[in-house]
Design an enzyme around this catalytic site. Structure first.
Site: not given
Length: 595
Positions: A437-439
């Site tokens: 998550y978050e890239g």
């Protein structure tokens, strides 16, 4: 097994790596005195150990539930969150004008590590809220700040990030959520998935930051706008009004972070959820990147945190678990497994990796502090560029390493590590989301390559590498022979990083696909070398303190020995990453039908 915040190491890294004393001299940070920082770390450690950590394993077993549209967090979470808010923890790094305490992000980063090590599912709520505050402080109108910031900064309300849709994950530009102008607001319709703490029972209001597309917007990310969509509308006097047209449809059933409610959110089932534009129309991604970068640093810190928690548990188990006679002993009795060389190897891998990650993360936060508060524009610009390079490394390298470290934690427990009741498996399961998550790691690597390395022609990377070599020259000149010996292997790998950086710069200018294939091993190379550099810097400082009879001798001696282990057992991986960069053309050779 509970959690004890490693305050001695945190303080060492803040002082010797992040340069906290210099940060405390910057305008706006004068209150960050040594006594205050000590008090903050001590009290945060107490809350983490006594309140949050005991809820971690029970919360994982119970999980959050959705009944009749209402999300219930596990037993104890609401009370713990209220203690967190009542003690003012949510306001630590924010603007005093809106109720913040105005302390450095470097200090807040250390505290964030404590929350996440104690209970990552719980800490995800303030993590997202922290990013929402950062976004609104940067991009909201003054009226919006007055309406939302004070309650978000106090923690009385919480904020969320709404990007992902079933067809639009990393490709945010493919989102279909719609926004239609309606007087002084917009009506939002659509569905978002994977919304962390999108609905819960810990606060009276939740402020959703939602990406959506206007009917006349251009395609892709250039046509995305950002909206404030509160769960309850806020009246002019600040009181809560009617319920907005949004709801939690379901909770995801996940590999880990079970206590954290990951929601599918529906907007506008009854005509449209009221939303308020942040920034300009079609400029939503630029605004959201403020929140995303904040979260990326925080997720990297989660990697440090869960690795620390797994290490503490594994070390305690290794001291207590008796199994087989230690090699080389004449005692016929079985020994605690901490006496077995391979267990020592695994524990030191966990310890050294965690300490290296902590150094990078705290330095990253310190550069953000300097980029915001240093009076010299040239220093602000330099620090901002350095934070730009360090953020994808903190996020990706640390989280990938945390998966390996928590896996070693399971291994040290042996068969008991595979049994849920020990808690070792939970750390492993919880860590696995972090590189996603978050890239994802691949996205962070592309960010490092394209937005950071190629954009400035390698200037910032070269500056960091030059500083690494200067540090290692000082290490090599140390009067402590054990420390001086660290310089040669570390210098060799730093020079390899410099050479590989130039190779990748040239490749990126000629063949972006080939450069993209090399991006992830390059990021891992940079992280591995940077971790070695900062540990060498730590060892040099520790040696000086030992020579002057300053500080805890056992702690300082362990710092030098841990660095030596890192250089001999982890840093050599850098050479393999460099070879992968040099031979990245092999990545694209198979035809898709051959997979």
């Amino acid at each position: 097994m509970t959690y004890i915040a490693p305050i001695e190491d945190m303080r060492f890294v803040l002082d010797e790596i992040a340069g906290l004393s210099g940060i405390a001299e910057l305008p706006g940070y004068e209150d960050a005195t040594p006594d205050l920082v000590d008090a903050v770390l001590g009290e945060a450690g107490r809350l983490a150990m006594e309140v949050l950590a005991p809820l971690n394993h029970p919360g994982d077993r119970e999980g959050s539930t959705l009944v009749n549209g209402i999300v219930r967090t596990p037993k104890g979470f609401r009370d713990a969150y209220q203690q967190y808010v009542d003690s003012g923890w949510n306001s630590l790094p924010f603007d005093p004008e809106y109720g913040g305490q105005g302390l450095p992000w470097a200090v807040s980063t250390a505290v964030t590590e404590m929350w996440n090590a104690a209970n990552m599912s719980f800490a995800l709520c303030p993590l997202l809220n922290q990013g929402a505050v950062d976004l609104l402080q940067t991009h909201a109108t003054e009226a919006q700040k007055q309406t939302y910031l004070t309650k978000l900064i106090s923690g009385e309300w919480t904020g969320t990030m709404n990007l992902t849709e079933p067809q639009a994950g990393s490709d945010v530009g493919a989102l279909k959520t719609k926004a239609v102008r309606n007087g002084d607001h917009y009506l939002i319709t659509g569905q978002k998935i994977f919304i962390t703490w999108g609905e819960h029972d810990c606060t009276e209001n939740i402020i959703h930051l939602v990406l959506a597309r206007l009917p006349d917007a251009p395609a892709g990310t250039k046509g995305i706008s950002l909206f404030i969509v509160p769960k309850f509308l806020v009246n002019a006097d600040g009181t809560l009004g009617q319920r907005n047209d949004l709801r939690c449809v379901s909770l995801e059933h996940k590999l880990g972070i079970h206590a954290s409610p990951t929601c599918v959110m529906a907007y506008g089932d009854s005509g449209g959820a009221v939303g308020y534009l942040v920034g300009e129309e079609n400029n939503g991604m630029a605004c959201m990147f403020t929140m995303m970068n904040n979260a990326r640093l925080s997720v990297g810190v989660q990697g440090v945190a869960i690795a620390e928690r797994a290490y503490q548990q594994a070390a305690t188990f290794a001291r207590e678990r008796v199994q087989s006679r230690a090699i080389g002993t004449k005692d016929a009795k079985s020994s605690a497994i901490i006496h077995h060389p391979d267990v020592r190897r695994m524990l030191l891998t966990m310890r050294a990796g965690t300490e290296a990650m902590r150094c990078i993360a705290y330095l990253n936060a310190a550069e953000i502090d300097r980029s915001h508060h240093h009076p010299d524009q040239a220093v602000r610009t330099k620090s901002n560029a350095r934070a730009g390079i360090l953020t994808p490394i903190t996020k990706a390298w640390s989280t990938e390493l945390s998966c390996m470290i928590t896996s070693l934690g399971v291994q040290i427990h042996g068969g008991m590590g595979f049994i849920e009741e020990t808690g070792a498996a939970q750390h492993y399961r919880d860590a696995r989301i972090l590189p996603i998550y978050e890239g994802t790691t691949g996205i962070q690597a592309l960010d490092l390559l394209s937005r950071k390395l190629l954009r400035d022609g390698g200037e910032t990377a070269r500056g960091l590498i030059e500083e690494m070599l200067e540090t290692l020259a000082a290490v090599g000149a140390s009067n402590n022979g054990a420390v001086a010996a660290l310089a040669a292997p570390a210098t060799e790998e730093v020079k390899l990083l410099a050479k590989t950086t130039e190779t990748l710069l040239a490749l990126g200018a000629e063949d972006m696909e080939a450069a993209a294939a090399a991006a992830t091993p390059y990021l891992n190379l940079f992280g591995t070398v940077a971790g070695g550099w900062l540990l060498c810097k730590s060892a040099l400082t520790a040696s000086g303190k030992l020579a002057n009879d300053q500080g805890n001798a056992a702690f300082l001696d362990a710092k030098i020995k841990t660095t030596r282990f890192y250089l001999h057992n982890i840093l050599p991986q850098a050479s393999a990453y460099a070879k992968a960069v040099a031979n990245a053309d092999s990545v694209m050779t198979l035809d898709e039908t051959q997979f």
